[in-house]
Design a protein around this motif. Structure first.
Motif, PDB file in Angstrom:
ATOM      1  N   LYS A  76       2.448  13.468  -9.791  1.00  0.00           N
ATOM      2  CA  LYS A  76       2.521  13.393  -8.459  1.00  0.00           C
ATOM      3  C   LYS A  76       1.260  13.612  -7.623  1.00  0.00           C
ATOM      4  O   LYS A  76       1.362  13.350  -6.361  1.00  0.00           O
ATOM      5  CB  LYS A  76       3.118  14.803  -8.237  1.00  0.00           C
ATOM      6  N   SER A  77      -0.031  13.483  -8.422  1.00  0.00           N
ATOM      7  CA  SER A  77      -1.187  13.213  -7.979  1.00  0.00           C
ATOM      8  C   SER A  77      -2.168  12.594  -8.754  1.00  0.00           C
ATOM      9  O   SER A  77      -1.783  12.229  -9.922  1.00  0.00           O
ATOM     10  CB  SER A  77      -1.657  14.870  -7.626  1.00  0.00           C
ATOM     11  N   SER A  78      -3.288  12.133  -7.927  1.00  0.00           N
ATOM     12  CA  SER A  78      -4.260  11.329  -8.551  1.00  0.00           C
ATOM     13  C   SER A  78      -5.599  11.563  -8.362  1.00  0.00           C
ATOM     14  O   SER A  78      -5.947  12.309  -7.068  1.00  0.00           O
ATOM     15  CB  SER A  78      -3.963   9.740  -8.427  1.00  0.00           C
ATOM     16  N   VAL A 131      -5.702   8.528   3.145  1.00  0.00           N
ATOM     17  CA  VAL A 131      -6.189   7.319   2.426  1.00  0.00           C
ATOM     18  C   VAL A 131      -4.933   6.448   2.292  1.00  0.00           C
ATOM     19  O   VAL A 131      -3.756   6.656   2.308  1.00  0.00           O
ATOM     20  CB  VAL A 131      -6.966   7.557   1.338  1.00  0.00           C
ATOM     21  N   VAL A 132      -5.271   5.195   1.938  1.00  0.00           N
ATOM     22  CA  VAL A 132      -4.167   4.265   1.378  1.00  0.00           C
ATOM     23  C   VAL A 132      -4.495   3.766   0.121  1.00  0.00           C
ATOM     24  O   VAL A 132      -5.579   3.292  -0.037  1.00  0.00           O
ATOM     25  CB  VAL A 132      -3.615   2.886   2.353  1.00  0.00           C
ATOM     26  N   VAL A 135       0.784  -1.213  -0.255  1.00  0.00           N
ATOM     27  CA  VAL A 135       0.209  -0.097  -0.182  1.00  0.00           C
ATOM     28  C   VAL A 135       0.903   1.295   0.057  1.00  0.00           C
ATOM     29  O   VAL A 135       2.004   1.200   0.517  1.00  0.00           O
ATOM     30  CB  VAL A 135      -0.999  -0.058   1.271  1.00  0.00           C
ATOM     31  N   VAL A 136       0.367   2.248  -0.631  1.00  0.00           N
ATOM     32  CA  VAL A 136       0.839   3.819  -0.555  1.00  0.00           C
ATOM     33  C   VAL A 136       0.099   4.606   0.354  1.00  0.00           C
ATOM     34  O   VAL A 136      -1.039   4.785  -0.032  1.00  0.00           O
ATOM     35  CB  VAL A 136       1.134   3.845  -1.968  1.00  0.00           C
ATOM     36  N   SER A 137       0.527   5.235   1.155  1.00  0.00           N
ATOM     37  CA  SER A 137      -0.227   6.076   1.999  1.00  0.00           C
ATOM     38  C   SER A 137      -0.253   7.686   1.350  1.00  0.00           C
ATOM     39  O   SER A 137       0.623   7.878   0.811  1.00  0.00           O
ATOM     40  CB  SER A 137       0.124   6.313   3.528  1.00  0.00           C
ATOM     41  N   ALA A 138      -1.415   8.245   1.187  1.00  0.00           N
ATOM     42  CA  ALA A 138      -1.672   9.750   0.563  1.00  0.00           C
ATOM     43  C   ALA A 138      -2.479  10.444   1.661  1.00  0.00           C
ATOM     44  O   ALA A 138      -3.310  10.158   2.065  1.00  0.00           O
ATOM     45  CB  ALA A 138      -2.011   9.348  -0.810  1.00  0.00           C
ATOM     46  N   ASN A 139      -2.374  11.955   1.189  1.00  0.00           N
ATOM     47  CA  ASN A 139      -3.057  12.902   1.863  1.00  0.00           C
ATOM     48  C   ASN A 139      -4.157  13.340   0.819  1.00  0.00           C
ATOM     49  O   ASN A 139      -3.765  13.376  -0.334  1.00  0.00           O
ATOM     50  CB  ASN A 139      -2.218  14.037   2.299  1.00  0.00           C
ATOM     51  N   ILE A 143      -5.416  13.094  -4.331  1.00  0.00           N
ATOM     52  CA  ILE A 143      -4.619  12.732  -3.367  1.00  0.00           C
ATOM     53  C   ILE A 143      -3.319  13.151  -4.055  1.00  0.00           C
ATOM     54  O   ILE A 143      -3.077  13.476  -5.172  1.00  0.00           O
ATOM     55  CB  ILE A 143      -4.750  11.209  -3.117  1.00  0.00           C
ATOM     56  N   ASP A 144      -2.335  13.343  -2.638  1.00  0.00           N
ATOM     57  CA  ASP A 144      -0.915  13.722  -3.323  1.00  0.00           C
ATOM     58  C   ASP A 144       0.233  12.696  -3.548  1.00  0.00           C
ATOM     59  O   ASP A 144       1.469  12.948  -3.485  1.00  0.00           O
ATOM     60  CB  ASP A 144      -0.271  14.596  -2.247  1.00  0.00           C
TER      61      ASP A 144
END
Lengths: 275, 161
Positions: free
Chosen positions: A166-168, A261-262, A116-120, A136-137
């Motif tokens: 860099k974002s999604s 989120v992840v 998993v990748v955590s994101a803000n 998300i970042d």
């Protein structure tokens, strides 16, 4: 330019017909991940991230120094503890039921785990037309690609719609075009959880299925997008709908105030978004 | 040189409004009572801008809205361009400096924009926004639009000088 000024209505009508043709084409064969859209997403990343950091700092400073300093930290710690205990309780319940099932079905394969990748969450949709979208970042440079599932530790959030460097963009499970193949956890009754714009409903549950208010709804893993047995939400209302039962499902987390989120690094089996 | 500055100013303002719309003024947090800063900006371009590239700026603004909201590409792009062209055509027949014209312009532009999207989408899929919600947004846009017009006009005048 003079022609435009003299015939605004005519121009508008021509544009309108062009729009309807264009929109219909996009619905039938939509390719979301075009490079220009990704570029726009990357371009907006820096100011959005800057605003996210600045507001985060201001809010954090306000909460830490002006409001009750100790209480906030304590509250945070207790909330985390409650979250962990809830998670543990759910896993124990899950293990107990799974144990019972495995006694009957020998040779069942275990769940596979994913990175998993955590994101803000740094921004939301600027349009009310599709407000169930967040940005998300994390992007392609973090290994994220289109269609990957997004969750919190409390359950499923949605999936990746568009990826920038860099974002999604994440489309939430509450959006109109979202659908997740799901089970009622207690009875394994199967149905489809669809977004309604602000909440979720579980459709196509067989009429004889045992579903009641308070039941947990989990993903079945059969739609090719989401991993198996991740919490989606809780049944809050049931009603008969033709030859089926329809249940209103409330996600376990507040999707309007998502902060972290992840992204589960699991590629979808088929890269189809607007199914 | 002045024209170049004006174009740069409008491009930057367009970008700024898209960023503000997706962060502080996102409908995800504010619901239907969010001010549509980008629509207000396009109305300003249609009524006041003399810059020739304004149509492309309006189109680009709509495109960014489409991308960031996960919508079908073309939905906002074409509705905003269409709105701009209609306003440009009408601006020669009305006194745009009048407050009454601006109020009517903002209110009717919101209705026009939603009408365009409504008819376009209704042909293919559901449209969940009610007429009452569109009216509410028209009011909010009108209220927020007037002071925003004043701000952009002051900025525009400085660049023109």
């Amino acid at each position: 330019m003079r022609f435009l000024r003299r015939h605004p209505i005519l121009i508008s009508i021509v544009l309108f017909f062009f729009a309807t043709q264009f929109i219909s084409l996009r619905y039938e064969g939509r390719q979301v991940g075009d490079s220009f859209s990704s570029f726009i997403l990357t371009l907006t990343y820096y100011p959005q991230k800057l605003i996210f950091i600045l507001t985060g700092e201001i809010v954090s400073a306000w909460q830490n120094y002006i409001e009750l300093v100790g209480v906030r930290n304590e509250n945070e710690r207790l909330r985390n503890e409650i979250r962990k205990l809830r998670q543990e309780k759910f896993h124990l319940w899950e293990a107990e039921l799974q144990n019972d099932r495995l006694k009957k079905l020998l040779g069942l394969k275990g769940n596979s785990t994913y990175d998993v990748v955590s994101a803000n969450v740094i921004a939301g949709s600027p349009s009310i037309l599709r407000s169930q979208v967040v940005i998300i970042d994390k992007g392609s440079e973090n290994g994220i690609s289109q269609g990957m599932p997004v969750a919190t530790y409390e359950g499923i959030v949605g999936r990746i719609l568009l990826v920038g460097e860099k974002s999604s963009e994440v489309i939430l499970i509450t959006d109109d075009i979202s659908a997740v193949d799901a089970y009622i956890h207690r009875t394994r009754a199967r149905g489809i959880v669809k977004g309604t714009g602000g909440g979720c409903i579980m459709e196509y549950l067989e009429k004889k299925a045992d579903v009641s208010v308070g039941d947990k709804v989990i993903s079945s893993g059969k739609d090719g997008f989401f991993p198996k047995e991740v919490v989606i939400g809780t049944v809050v209302e049931t009603e008969a709908s033709g030859g089926f039962i329809r249940a209103r499902v409330l996600p376990d987390m507040d999707l309007n105030s998502l902060e972290e989120v992840v992204v589960i690094l699991k590629l979808p089996k088929e890269k189809v978004l607007n199914e | 040189m002045n024209r170049l500055y004006q174009i740069i100013m409008f491009v930057l303002l367009s970008f700024l409004f898209v960023i503000l719309q997706s962060t502080f003024f996102s409908p995800k947090h504010l619901g239907i009572f969010y001010p549509d800063l980008n629509l207000i900006f396009v109305v300003f371009l249609g009524l006041f801008s003399e810059v020739k590239g304004s149509a492309i700026i309006a189109l680009g603004n709509g495109f960014m809205m489409d991308v960031l909201s996960g919508n079908l590409i073309g939905l906002y792009s074409l509705s905003r361009l269409s709105l701009f062209l209609v306003l440009k055509g009408l601006s020669t027949h009305v006194y745009a400096q009048s407050r009454i014209t601006q109020v009517i312009g903002l209110f009717c532009s919101t209705l026009f924009s939603w009408g365009f999207i409504w008819i376009g989408l209704k042909m293919r899929t559901d449209f969940r926004i009610s007429f009452g919600e569109i009216m509410a947004q028209s009011f909010v846009n009108t209220i927020v639009g007037l002071p925003l017009f004043w701000l952009i006009k002051n900025l525009y005048a400085r660049v023109q000088a």
